[in-house]
Design a protein around this motif. Structure first.
Motif, PDB file in Angstrom:
ATOM      1  N   GLN A 329      44.776  49.295  67.538  1.00 22.03           N
ATOM      2  CA  GLN A 329      45.523  50.427  67.001  1.00 22.03           C
ATOM      3  C   GLN A 329      46.761  49.960  66.244  1.00 22.03           C
ATOM      4  OE1 GLN A 329      45.920  53.974  69.298  1.00 22.03           O
ATOM      5  NE2 GLN A 329      43.717  54.199  68.978  1.00 22.03           N
ATOM      6  N   LEU A 330      47.383  48.893  66.702  1.00 23.17           N
ATOM      7  CA  LEU A 330      48.531  48.353  65.978  1.00 23.17           C
ATOM      8  C   LEU A 330      48.115  47.744  64.646  1.00 23.17           C
ATOM      9  CD1 LEU A 330      50.554  46.759  68.902  1.00 23.17           C
ATOM     10  CD2 LEU A 330      51.242  48.710  67.490  1.00 23.17           C
ATOM     11  N   GLU A 331      46.886  47.238  64.567  1.00 20.25           N
ATOM     12  CA  GLU A 331      46.406  46.707  63.298  1.00 20.25           C
ATOM     13  C   GLU A 331      46.164  47.842  62.303  1.00 20.25           C
ATOM     14  OE1 GLU A 331      45.728  43.603  60.720  1.00 20.25           O
ATOM     15  OE2 GLU A 331      46.615  43.638  62.737  1.00 20.25           O
ATOM     16  N   VAL A 332      45.701  49.001  62.792  1.00 19.88           N
ATOM     17  CA  VAL A 332      45.574  50.174  61.926  1.00 19.88           C
ATOM     18  C   VAL A 332      46.949  50.594  61.417  1.00 19.88           C
ATOM     19  CG1 VAL A 332      44.904  52.607  61.828  1.00 19.88           C
ATOM     20  CG2 VAL A 332      43.445  50.976  63.018  1.00 19.88           C
ATOM     21  N   LEU A 333      47.951  50.539  62.293  1.00 17.51           N
ATOM     22  CA  LEU A 333      49.322  50.821  61.876  1.00 17.51           C
ATOM     23  C   LEU A 333      49.773  49.831  60.814  1.00 17.51           C
ATOM     24  CD1 LEU A 333      52.160  52.091  62.160  1.00 17.51           C
ATOM     25  CD2 LEU A 333      52.538  50.603  64.128  1.00 17.51           C
ATOM     26  N   ARG A 334      49.500  48.578  61.055  1.00 14.68           N
ATOM     27  CA  ARG A 334      49.920  47.525  60.130  1.00 14.68           C
ATOM     28  C   ARG A 334      49.247  47.666  58.765  1.00 14.68           C
ATOM     29  NH1 ARG A 334      51.925  42.788  61.733  1.00 14.68           N
ATOM     30  NH2 ARG A 334      51.083  43.115  63.818  1.00 14.68           N
ATOM     31  N   GLN A 335      47.968  47.987  58.766  1.00 16.03           N
ATOM     32  CA  GLN A 335      47.187  47.997  57.532  1.00 16.03           C
ATOM     33  C   GLN A 335      47.195  49.343  56.805  1.00 16.03           C
ATOM     34  OE1 GLN A 335      45.922  45.321  56.154  1.00 16.03           O
ATOM     35  NE2 GLN A 335      46.430  43.997  57.883  1.00 16.03           N
ATOM     36  N   ASN A 336      47.099  50.442  57.565  1.00 15.18           N
ATOM     37  CA  ASN A 336      46.936  51.750  56.930  1.00 15.18           C
ATOM     38  C   ASN A 336      47.995  52.773  57.319  1.00 15.18           C
ATOM     39  OD1 ASN A 336      44.751  50.978  55.409  1.00 15.18           O
ATOM     40  ND2 ASN A 336      43.223  51.941  56.711  1.00 15.18           N
ATOM     41  N   ALA A 337      49.000  52.351  58.066  1.00 15.56           N
ATOM     42  CA  ALA A 337      50.176  53.178  58.365  1.00 15.56           C
ATOM     43  C   ALA A 337      49.887  54.435  59.167  1.00 15.56           C
ATOM     44  CB  ALA A 337      50.907  53.546  57.072  1.00 15.56           C
ATOM     45  N   PHE A 338      48.833  54.407  60.004  1.00 16.34           N
ATOM     46  CA  PHE A 338      48.594  55.483  60.955  1.00 16.34           C
ATOM     47  C   PHE A 338      48.926  54.945  62.341  1.00 16.34           C
ATOM     48  CE2 PHE A 338      45.726  56.742  57.457  1.00 16.34           C
ATOM     49  CZ  PHE A 338      46.328  57.957  57.167  1.00 16.34           C
ATOM     50  N   PHE A 339      49.652  55.717  63.107  1.00 11.68           N
ATOM     51  CA  PHE A 339      50.281  55.215  64.314  1.00 11.68           C
ATOM     52  C   PHE A 339      49.409  55.379  65.553  1.00 11.68           C
ATOM     53  CE2 PHE A 339      53.474  55.986  61.182  1.00 11.68           C
ATOM     54  CZ  PHE A 339      54.314  54.894  61.297  1.00 11.68           C
ATOM     55  N   PRO A 340      49.560  54.480  66.523  1.00 12.80           N
ATOM     56  CA  PRO A 340      48.733  54.510  67.737  1.00 12.80           C
ATOM     57  C   PRO A 340      48.930  55.770  68.566  1.00 12.80           C
ATOM     58  CG  PRO A 340      49.820  52.376  67.501  1.00 12.80           C
ATOM     59  CD  PRO A 340      50.439  53.291  66.500  1.00 12.80           C
ATOM     60  N   VAL A 341      47.887  56.124  69.303  1.00 10.53           N
ATOM     61  CA  VAL A 341      47.995  57.170  70.321  1.00 10.53           C
ATOM     62  C   VAL A 341      48.087  56.538  71.706  1.00 10.53           C
ATOM     63  CG1 VAL A 341      46.783  58.930  68.985  1.00 10.53           C
ATOM     64  CG2 VAL A 341      45.466  57.401  70.477  1.00 10.53           C
ATOM     65  N   VAL A 342      47.737  55.265  71.825  1.00  7.11           N
ATOM     66  CA  VAL A 342      47.787  54.576  73.106  1.00  7.11           C
ATOM     67  C   VAL A 342      49.153  53.913  73.274  1.00  7.11           C
ATOM     68  CG1 VAL A 342      45.314  54.120  73.017  1.00  7.11           C
ATOM     69  CG2 VAL A 342      46.915  52.352  72.235  1.00  7.11           C
ATOM     70  N   GLU A 343      49.452  53.521  74.503  1.00  8.16           N
ATOM     71  CA  GLU A 343      50.694  52.804  74.765  1.00  8.16           C
ATOM     72  C   GLU A 343      50.571  51.387  74.229  1.00  8.16           C
ATOM     73  OE1 GLU A 343      53.479  51.505  78.584  1.00  8.16           O
ATOM     74  OE2 GLU A 343      51.922  53.036  78.789  1.00  8.16           O
ATOM     75  N   ALA A 344      51.498  50.998  73.369  1.00 10.73           N
ATOM     76  CA  ALA A 344      51.447  49.673  72.758  1.00 10.73           C
ATOM     77  C   ALA A 344      52.840  49.274  72.320  1.00 10.73           C
ATOM     78  CB  ALA A 344      50.501  49.678  71.553  1.00 10.73           C
ATOM     79  N   THR A 345      53.251  48.076  72.653  1.00 15.18           N
ATOM     80  CA  THR A 345      54.565  47.582  72.247  1.00 15.18           C
ATOM     81  C   THR A 345      54.544  47.248  70.766  1.00 15.18           C
ATOM     82  OG1 THR A 345      54.956  46.659  74.445  1.00 15.18           O
ATOM     83  CG2 THR A 345      56.319  45.824  72.643  1.00 15.18           C
ATOM     84  N   VAL A 346      55.422  47.885  70.027  1.00 10.23           N
ATOM     85  CA  VAL A 346      55.465  47.669  68.582  1.00 10.23           C
ATOM     86  C   VAL A 346      55.983  46.268  68.291  1.00 10.23           C
ATOM     87  CG1 VAL A 346      56.458  48.443  66.403  1.00 10.23           C
ATOM     88  CG2 VAL A 346      55.806  50.114  68.142  1.00 10.23           C
ATOM     89  N   PRO A 347      55.237  45.456  67.549  1.00 13.16           N
ATOM     90  CA  PRO A 347      55.659  44.081  67.274  1.00 13.16           C
ATOM     91  C   PRO A 347      56.793  44.023  66.266  1.00 13.16           C
ATOM     92  CG  PRO A 347      53.631  44.578  66.091  1.00 13.16           C
ATOM     93  CD  PRO A 347      53.903  45.758  66.969  1.00 13.16           C
ATOM     94  N   ASP A 348      57.527  42.933  66.301  1.00 13.52           N
ATOM     95  CA  ASP A 348      58.660  42.751  65.381  1.00 13.52           C
ATOM     96  C   ASP A 348      58.205  42.390  63.973  1.00 13.52           C
ATOM     97  OD1 ASP A 348      60.506  43.252  67.395  1.00 13.52           O
ATOM     98  OD2 ASP A 348      60.594  41.133  67.999  1.00 13.52           O
ATOM     99  N   ASP A 349      56.942  41.953  63.838  1.00 12.08           N
ATOM    100  CA  ASP A 349      56.493  41.463  62.535  1.00 12.08           C
ATOM    101  C   ASP A 349      55.687  42.508  61.747  1.00 12.08           C
ATOM    102  OD1 ASP A 349      54.296  41.493  64.178  1.00 12.08           O
ATOM    103  OD2 ASP A 349      53.476  39.568  63.477  1.00 12.08           O
ATOM    104  N   LEU A 350      55.951  43.781  62.018  1.00 10.17           N
ATOM    105  CA  LEU A 350      55.307  44.814  61.213  1.00 10.17           C
ATOM    106  C   LEU A 350      55.726  44.671  59.752  1.00 10.17           C
ATOM    107  CD1 LEU A 350      55.643  48.124  63.270  1.00 10.17           C
ATOM    108  CD2 LEU A 350      53.533  46.910  62.718  1.00 10.17           C
TER     109      LEU A 350
END
Length: 441
Positions: A329-350
């Protein structure tokens, strides 16, 4: 609302003030026709990631993160998507492995989707907010789909425009009056408009009226459609339009004109702003939409996965569980800017642009006057007609100079006719009464 999509760690209780009979149906991105890809033996049919670049990036995510199933990702417009699913289920010949769409894309398919409550149970520890799980029941008691991703809209700002802010204004806490004054001051100082609007043929500008402007001025949408507050909102919009780049009618998204320097300030979907700061991220900020008399209206976007009746539920579960992992889900955020629905620590290298957007949405949801708005659901083929009502109001009031009271009175009849045909209840921010057709006020 104090909880945020983007707190660290990525844990929050999304404050959806909705009854089970209500629904969310924003359009993240859609276009006519279908886009398909081969190479997989399991078909994932979706209304999302229809632009070629987004689709290709998501296909790579599928290839990298779903190891046990070869997935073919096919994206198409909502109408074709609905027809495909209903036709195959009705015929008892289901070639679609799973579907993905917005809440409103999936709601009309409730009777055609498998009960995925068992899979929901397996994912109960993933950190998906209860409010999202409630939405997946589509007014029933069983889970009809699994939450996939979420997003919203923000305002992109080239820092060059900050010098034109009204005295004492905070760019992160603007009122609609200050937003207009900013546009006027910038136009006068530079000799050209600094403000843009995604009012092209494929632009999402109707969502500005539905989720931001009108809720912020009226506290509602449909039930306040002809109110004096709505007249005030449209009168404001006509003045704002006079100070926007007239080329906005050609803009399907704002990231391209902003990257070219044609527009310095503009509101759009997060996925349609993310490329603007790409080359010079330090030159940009992302901020919440303005605050109106009734609050900071903003639109929440929710998408999910479903399994058509008769499909291989076990194989679909394998794919869904892989796509529900935090890293995926974080990779979807990174690539296509849609945010996770699951609990996930946002990385510093976005990517810098995504970090800018996350800051803007955090500020939006953390605002004391934040007011969630949701687009309509259950409209089916009529969804475009409802959107057209708001587009026609914009054309007649802002571009043609017609009186708002007259336009709203006429368009109210068109809007009520559509709602009467589909018999859907109201949706947030209007009061929700399950089983009652939404009435235009």
């Amino acid at each position: 609302m104090s909880d945020s999509f983007f707190s660290q760690p990525f844990s929050r209780r999304t404050a959806l003030k909705i009854g089970l009979g209500a629904a969310a149906a924003p359009i993240l991105a859609s276009c006519s026709g279908a886009s398909t890809s081969g190479g997989g033996d399991f078909t994932f049919l979706s209304t999302q990631f229809t632009p070629v670049e987004e689709k290709q990036r998501f296909e790579k995510i599928l290839a990298d993160h779903v190891k046990d199933v070869r997935v073919s990702y096919n994206s198409m417009a909502v109408g074709d998507f609905t027809t495909q699913v209903k036709t195959q289920v009705s015929a008892g010949k289901v070639g679609i492995g799973m579907v993905g769409g917005l809440h409103g894309d999936l709601a009309p398919l409730a009777e055609n989707l498998e009960d995925v409550s068992d899979l929901a149970g397996e994912l109960s520890g993933a950190g998906i907010p209860k409010e999202l799980w409630d939405l997946t029941k589509l007014g029933g008691t069983k889970n009809a789909y699994i939450p996939w991703m979420q997003a919203t809209y923000v305002v992109g700002v080239n820092k060059a425009a900050l010098e034109h802010l009204p005295s004492g204004a905070d760019v992160n806490n603007l009122t609609y009056d200050q937003y207009l004054d900013w546009a006027i001051a910038g136009r006068k100082a530079t000799g050209k408009p600094i403000l843009g609007f995604p009012a092209g043929a494929k632009g999402l500008y109707h969502r500005w009226f539905q989720g931001f402007l009108l809720p912020s001025f009226t506290g509602g949408l449909i039930t306040t459609f002809t109110s004096s507050e709505a007249v005030e909102a449209w009168t404001y919009m006509a003045e704002l339009w006079k100070n926007m780049n007239p080329a906005s009618t050609n803009y399907d998204n704002l990231q391209e004109p902003m990257a070219r320097g044609e527009v310095l300030v503009g509101w759009d979907h997060v996925a349609r702003l993310v490329d603007a700061p790409k080359d010079k991220p330090d030159d940009w900020v992302m901020v919440p939409a303005p605050i109106g008399p009734k609050g900071l209206g903003y639109m929440l976007v929710v998408a999910g996965y479903g399994v058509p009746k008769g499909a291989d539920k076990k194989k679909a579960a394998t794919v869904i569980k892989a796509l529900s992992k935090p890293d995926t889900q974080l990779e979807v955020l990174r690539q296509n800017a849609f945010f996770p629905v699951v609990e996930a620590t946002v990385p510093d290298d976005l990517p810098p642009a995504v970090k800018l957007e996350s800051t803007a949405v955090k500020a939006t949801q953390g605002a004391s006057k934040a007011l969630i708005s949701l687009p309509p659901v259950g409209l089916g083929a009529k969804d475009g007609e409802v959107s057209q009502v708001f587009k026609d109001c914009f054309t007649q009031i802002c571009k043609e100079g017609a009186a708002p009271t007259k336009v709203l009175g006429a368009q109210a009849k068109n809007l009520q006719r559509i709602l009467d045909e589909v018999k859907v209840p109201c949706w947030a921010p209007d009061p929700v009464t399950a089983g009652e057709t939404c009435t235009v006020g």
